[in-house]
Design a protein around this motif. Structure first.
Motif, PDB file in Angstrom:
ATOM      1  N   PHE A  40      51.245 100.414  43.207  1.00 57.39           N
ATOM      2  CA  PHE A  40      51.578 100.114  41.637  1.00 57.39           C
ATOM      3  C   PHE A  40      52.736  99.066  41.588  1.00 57.39           C
ATOM      4  O   PHE A  40      53.579  98.917  42.542  1.00 57.39           O
ATOM      5  N   ASP A  41      52.580  98.440  40.439  1.00 54.06           N
ATOM      6  CA  ASP A  41      53.721  97.455  40.178  1.00 54.06           C
ATOM      7  C   ASP A  41      55.079  97.917  39.763  1.00 54.06           C
ATOM      8  O   ASP A  41      56.112  97.616  40.212  1.00 54.06           O
ATOM      9  N   THR A  44      57.237 103.225  36.324  1.00 52.14           N
ATOM     10  CA  THR A  44      56.409 103.685  35.001  1.00 52.14           C
ATOM     11  C   THR A  44      54.907 103.526  34.744  1.00 52.14           C
ATOM     12  O   THR A  44      54.406 104.147  34.285  1.00 52.14           O
ATOM     13  N   ASP A  45      54.321 103.086  36.205  1.00 57.85           N
ATOM     14  CA  ASP A  45      53.078 103.027  36.219  1.00 57.85           C
ATOM     15  C   ASP A  45      52.596 104.200  36.871  1.00 57.85           C
ATOM     16  O   ASP A  45      51.417 104.545  36.598  1.00 57.85           O
ATOM     17  N   PHE A  46      53.315 104.845  37.846  1.00 55.12           N
ATOM     18  CA  PHE A  46      53.137 106.242  38.358  1.00 55.12           C
ATOM     19  C   PHE A  46      53.421 107.225  37.598  1.00 55.12           C
ATOM     20  O   PHE A  46      52.905 108.296  37.614  1.00 55.12           O
ATOM     21  N   GLU A  88      62.442 100.326  39.348  1.00 56.48           N
ATOM     22  CA  GLU A  88      63.073 100.543  38.081  1.00 56.48           C
ATOM     23  C   GLU A  88      64.296 101.436  38.189  1.00 56.48           C
ATOM     24  O   GLU A  88      64.524 102.186  37.147  1.00 56.48           O
ATOM     25  N   GLY A  89      65.269 101.236  39.114  1.00 50.47           N
ATOM     26  CA  GLY A  89      66.432 101.905  39.017  1.00 50.47           C
ATOM     27  C   GLY A  89      66.306 103.398  39.703  1.00 50.47           C
ATOM     28  O   GLY A  89      67.228 103.764  40.120  1.00 50.47           O
ATOM     29  N   TYR A  90      65.084 103.709  40.222  1.00 54.59           N
ATOM     30  CA  TYR A  90      65.175 105.118  40.882  1.00 54.59           C
ATOM     31  C   TYR A  90      64.981 104.703  42.443  1.00 54.59           C
ATOM     32  O   TYR A  90      64.451 103.527  42.703  1.00 54.59           O
ATOM     33  N   GLU A  93      63.595 108.059  47.352  1.00 53.42           N
ATOM     34  CA  GLU A  93      63.710 109.925  47.561  1.00 53.42           C
ATOM     35  C   GLU A  93      63.613 110.435  46.132  1.00 53.42           C
ATOM     36  O   GLU A  93      62.999 111.482  46.268  1.00 53.42           O
ATOM     37  N   GLU A  94      64.162 109.705  45.300  1.00 51.11           N
ATOM     38  CA  GLU A  94      63.984 110.778  43.885  1.00 51.11           C
ATOM     39  C   GLU A  94      62.265 110.584  43.488  1.00 51.11           C
ATOM     40  O   GLU A  94      61.760 111.703  43.017  1.00 51.11           O
ATOM     41  N   ALA A  95      61.730 109.615  43.688  1.00 54.06           N
ATOM     42  CA  ALA A  95      60.312 109.458  43.721  1.00 54.06           C
ATOM     43  C   ALA A  95      59.520 110.429  44.280  1.00 54.06           C
ATOM     44  O   ALA A  95      58.680 111.043  44.009  1.00 54.06           O
ATOM     45  N   LEU A  96      59.782 110.640  45.639  1.00 51.42           N
ATOM     46  CA  LEU A  96      59.421 111.733  46.506  1.00 51.42           C
ATOM     47  C   LEU A  96      59.427 113.246  45.657  1.00 51.42           C
ATOM     48  O   LEU A  96      58.479 113.922  45.446  1.00 51.42           O
TER      49      LEU A  96
END
Length: 197
Positions: A40-41, A44-46, A88-90, A93-96
């Protein structure tokens, strides 16, 4: 020529399917693992960052994951590698954490959908039984000795409607509902590892 290939210690897969899967994904046959890459670019695309306090998985992504998991045979456990170019600032670990929470959230949504389908199937079954009873009562008391076309048409329409209601109730209860119930449970069992890059 061998028709089946051994995947991990105890599982077999059709060689043609294995070869096709191997063309599109990295496959580790000795451990029965298929590596799936999603790129993903932007973050926010995910994730959907506008609907709730914390990011949730996007609906289109949920369908995409479902389609990938249906395409890959169940003999493979999955390593999911998600590549996001701009977080984008995340953090990763937060994404997971958001991904794991998102799958849990989807499981809860599936349970609610499961419950709603159970109620819908019960309503349709009741409508089917009522329509059948109406048909029987009409044939017994109203159209008892009648040979006119209108009574035959009404009787036939009620018969068809009743069986359609019953058929739909059975389909929803035994097929649709069970598929929804286990969709995300299967997802959680099949995914061996999730990583963000």
């Amino acid at each position: 020529m061998k028709r089946f290939i051994k995947v991990s210690k105890y599982k077999l897969v059709d060689k043609r399917i294995h070869d096709l899967i191997s063309e599109y994904f990295d496959v580790d046959d000795s451990n029965g693992i298929c590596k799936v890459n999603l790129t993903f670019d932007k973050f926010t695309d995910f994730f959907d960052v506008e609907s709730a306090k914390k990011p949730l998985l996007k609906g289109a992504l949920t369908e995409r994951l479902n389609n990938i998991f249906l395409d890959i045979p169940n003999v493979y456990r999955l390593d999911l590698v998600i590549k996001i170019k701009d977080y984008e600032g995340y953090s990763k670990e937060e994404a997971l954490e958001y991904f794991k929470n998102g799958t849990l959230f989807n499981t809860i949504k599936q349970i609610k959908l499961y419950h709603n389908k159970k109620i819908l199937s019960l309503i349709l079954l009741i409508l089917g039984v009522i329509t059948l009873l109406a048909m029987v009562l009409l044939n017994t008391y109203v159209f008892k000795n009648s040979d006119d076309i209108a009574s035959q048409i009404i009787s036939e329409v009620l018969d068809i409607a009743a069986w359609v209601f019953v058929w739909e109730a059975v389909t929803i209860y035994f097929l649709d509902r069970s598929e929804d119930k286990y969709k995300w449970k299967r997802f959680n069992k099949r995914v061996r590892n999730i990583s963000f890059e």
